[in-house]
Design a protein around this motif. Structure first.
Motif, PDB file in Angstrom:
ATOM      1  N   GLY A  80       0.860  -1.170  -0.108  1.00 21.49           N
ATOM      2  CA  GLY A  80      -0.095   0.052   0.037  1.00 21.49           C
ATOM      3  C   GLY A  80       0.819   1.215  -0.105  1.00 21.49           C
ATOM      4  O   GLY A  80       0.755   2.110  -0.687  1.00 21.49           O
ATOM      5  N   VAL A 116       2.602   1.716  -3.402  1.00 17.28           N
ATOM      6  CA  VAL A 116       1.864   2.220  -4.370  1.00 17.28           C
ATOM      7  C   VAL A 116       1.412   3.748  -4.445  1.00 17.28           C
ATOM      8  O   VAL A 116       1.065   4.463  -5.436  1.00 17.28           O
ATOM      9  CB  VAL A 116       0.788   1.145  -4.952  1.00 17.28           C
ATOM     10  N   ALA A 117       1.169   3.963  -2.983  1.00 15.76           N
ATOM     11  CA  ALA A 117       0.812   5.346  -2.735  1.00 15.76           C
ATOM     12  C   ALA A 117       1.821   6.468  -3.021  1.00 15.76           C
ATOM     13  O   ALA A 117       1.588   7.347  -3.710  1.00 15.76           O
ATOM     14  CB  ALA A 117       0.205   5.421  -1.116  1.00 15.76           C
ATOM     15  N   LEU A 118       3.044   6.051  -2.783  1.00 13.00           N
ATOM     16  CA  LEU A 118       4.320   6.792  -3.308  1.00 13.00           C
ATOM     17  C   LEU A 118       4.276   6.973  -4.739  1.00 13.00           C
ATOM     18  O   LEU A 118       4.436   8.161  -5.361  1.00 13.00           O
ATOM     19  CB  LEU A 118       5.597   6.066  -2.610  1.00 13.00           C
ATOM     20  N   ILE A 119       4.196   5.859  -5.422  1.00  9.17           N
ATOM     21  CA  ILE A 119       4.331   6.000  -7.011  1.00  9.17           C
ATOM     22  C   ILE A 119       3.014   6.774  -7.406  1.00  9.17           C
ATOM     23  O   ILE A 119       3.425   7.587  -8.480  1.00  9.17           O
ATOM     24  CB  ILE A 119       4.085   4.507  -7.496  1.00  9.17           C
ATOM     25  N   ALA A 120       1.879   6.593  -6.883  1.00  8.04           N
ATOM     26  CA  ALA A 120       0.802   7.506  -7.306  1.00  8.04           C
ATOM     27  C   ALA A 120       1.043   8.846  -6.963  1.00  8.04           C
ATOM     28  O   ALA A 120       0.594   9.843  -7.832  1.00  8.04           O
ATOM     29  CB  ALA A 120      -0.512   6.964  -6.577  1.00  8.04           C
ATOM     30  N   LEU A 121       1.681   9.240  -6.050  1.00  7.66           N
ATOM     31  CA  LEU A 121       2.006  10.689  -5.607  1.00  7.66           C
ATOM     32  C   LEU A 121       3.034  11.263  -6.696  1.00  7.66           C
ATOM     33  O   LEU A 121       2.832  12.487  -7.007  1.00  7.66           O
ATOM     34  CB  LEU A 121       2.618  10.710  -4.401  1.00  7.66           C
ATOM     35  N   PHE A 127      -4.897   6.903   2.440  1.00  9.04           N
ATOM     36  CA  PHE A 127      -4.533   5.654   1.519  1.00  9.04           C
ATOM     37  C   PHE A 127      -5.458   5.528   0.424  1.00  9.04           C
ATOM     38  O   PHE A 127      -5.419   5.585  -0.762  1.00  9.04           O
ATOM     39  CB  PHE A 127      -4.189   4.447   2.149  1.00  9.04           C
ATOM     40  N   PHE A 177      -7.203   8.155  -0.533  1.00  9.52           N
ATOM     41  CA  PHE A 177      -6.808   9.424  -1.430  1.00  9.52           C
ATOM     42  C   PHE A 177      -5.573   9.006  -2.692  1.00  9.52           C
ATOM     43  O   PHE A 177      -6.048   9.069  -3.767  1.00  9.52           O
ATOM     44  CB  PHE A 177      -6.174  10.522  -0.484  1.00  9.52           C
ATOM     45  N   ALA A 178      -4.712   8.298  -1.981  1.00 15.91           N
ATOM     46  CA  ALA A 178      -3.579   7.939  -2.892  1.00 15.91           C
ATOM     47  C   ALA A 178      -4.144   6.934  -3.948  1.00 15.91           C
ATOM     48  O   ALA A 178      -3.633   6.976  -4.984  1.00 15.91           O
ATOM     49  CB  ALA A 178      -2.344   7.294  -1.910  1.00 15.91           C
ATOM     50  N   LEU A 197      -5.958   8.800  -6.599  1.00 17.22           N
ATOM     51  CA  LEU A 197      -5.102   9.438  -7.176  1.00 17.22           C
ATOM     52  C   LEU A 197      -4.225   8.600  -8.155  1.00 17.22           C
ATOM     53  O   LEU A 197      -4.050   8.997  -9.373  1.00 17.22           O
ATOM     54  CB  LEU A 197      -3.806  10.096  -6.519  1.00 17.22           C
ATOM     55  N   GLY A 198      -3.946   7.417  -8.091  1.00 16.06           N
ATOM     56  CA  GLY A 198      -3.511   6.491  -8.921  1.00 16.06           C
ATOM     57  C   GLY A 198      -4.364   6.001 -10.012  1.00 16.06           C
ATOM     58  O   GLY A 198      -3.964   5.982 -11.181  1.00 16.06           O
TER      59      GLY A 198
END
Lengths: 161, 100
Positions: A77, A80-85, B16, B18-19, B22-23
């Motif tokens: 989690g 993938v959150a870091l990649i999305a940002l 999470f 939100f992320a 965003l993805g």
């Protein structure tokens, strides 16, 4: 005469289903009659669908799997959150074919499903022993992670791989 | 104390989600979007359920909240596999970087 395997299965599954009913009703005693009926039906169905003794299952293996799963869910989690940002420039997707060593269908399906929640992988196609994966970043050590998950699942189902 | 831990968990869970969204908006193809949705949202759900469960006074109600997690996880794992498999069967090629 019922075999001891069947007796054990009835007792264990019955106890688990009663516990589930207790949780679902949040400990209320009002619907206990309904609960007995529901637990009875569920027990009957479970004995029909999964014959006692047909699945070898290890409880310590399950505990180890859950621990592994939670740890990797958090890692997946966060990753993938870091990649999305960061957006598209952080992506380097690719596909990977892996051959599973698990021999029966149920563990393989569990493996394909679980990989969708583990860091970096999504299962695209499970065909017998072959599993095609989509990976979010080819630079990650995906093959090693797949093997680590597979050995946990094998241990839970008491399979030797 | 419980109030504080619960608030932190709920905020982390919200982050999470939100992320994940965003993805979903930023990633280029169906496969990468599945990564964002399945993983980030499941972790978000786990945090939110845990944050709510520790506020509960009865043990049964707390366990009920925790039980939602594996149920939602198995649904999301199955659905994400179904979507990826269908996309693959339709011949949708995964997006690749060009500058390599």
């Amino acid at each position: 005469m019922m075999s001891s395997v069947t007796m054990t299965a009835i007792l264990c599954r019955g106890a688990l289903l009663l516990l589930l009913w207790w949780i679902l009703t949040e400990g209320s005693r009002d619907g206990w009659l309904m609960g007995i009926v529901a637990v009875g039906c569920a027990l009957w169905l479970s004995l029909r669908l999964v014959t006692p003794g047909s699945v070898r299952f290890s409880l310590t293996g399950l505990a180890a799997f859950i621990g592994f799963f939670i740890g990797n869910s958090v890692r997946g989690g966060v990753q993938v959150a870091l990649i999305a940002l960061q957006g598209r420039r952080a992506l380097q997707p690719g596909t990977l074919e892996v051959q599973l060593h698990l021999s029966s269908p149920a563990p393989r399906i569990l493996m394909a499903g679980t990989l969708g929640l583990m860091p970096g992988t999504v299962s695209v196609r499970l065909d017998g022993r072959w599993l095609r994966l989509h990976v979010i970043d080819e630079r990650m050590p995906i093959a090693a992670e797949v093997r680590a998950l597979e050995s946990r699942i094998a241990r839970m189902f008491r399979e030797r791989i | 104390m419980i109030e504080l831990v619960s608030t932190i968990l709920l905020c982390v869970g919200g982050f999470f989600y939100f992320a994940g969204t965003l993805g979903l908006l930023r990633f280029p193809d169906v496969y990468s979007r599945l990564h964002a949705l399945a993983k980030a949202d499941n972790l978000g759900l786990g945090c939110i359920l845990l944050g709510l469960a520790i506020q509960e006074e009865s043990l049964a109600a707390a366990l009920k909240l925790v039980l939602v997690w594996p149920l939602a996880l198995s649904a999301s794992a199955t659905v994400s596999y179904a979507i990826a498999r269908r996309a693959d069967a339709l011949g949708i090629k995964p997006w690749r970087r060009e500058d390599r």
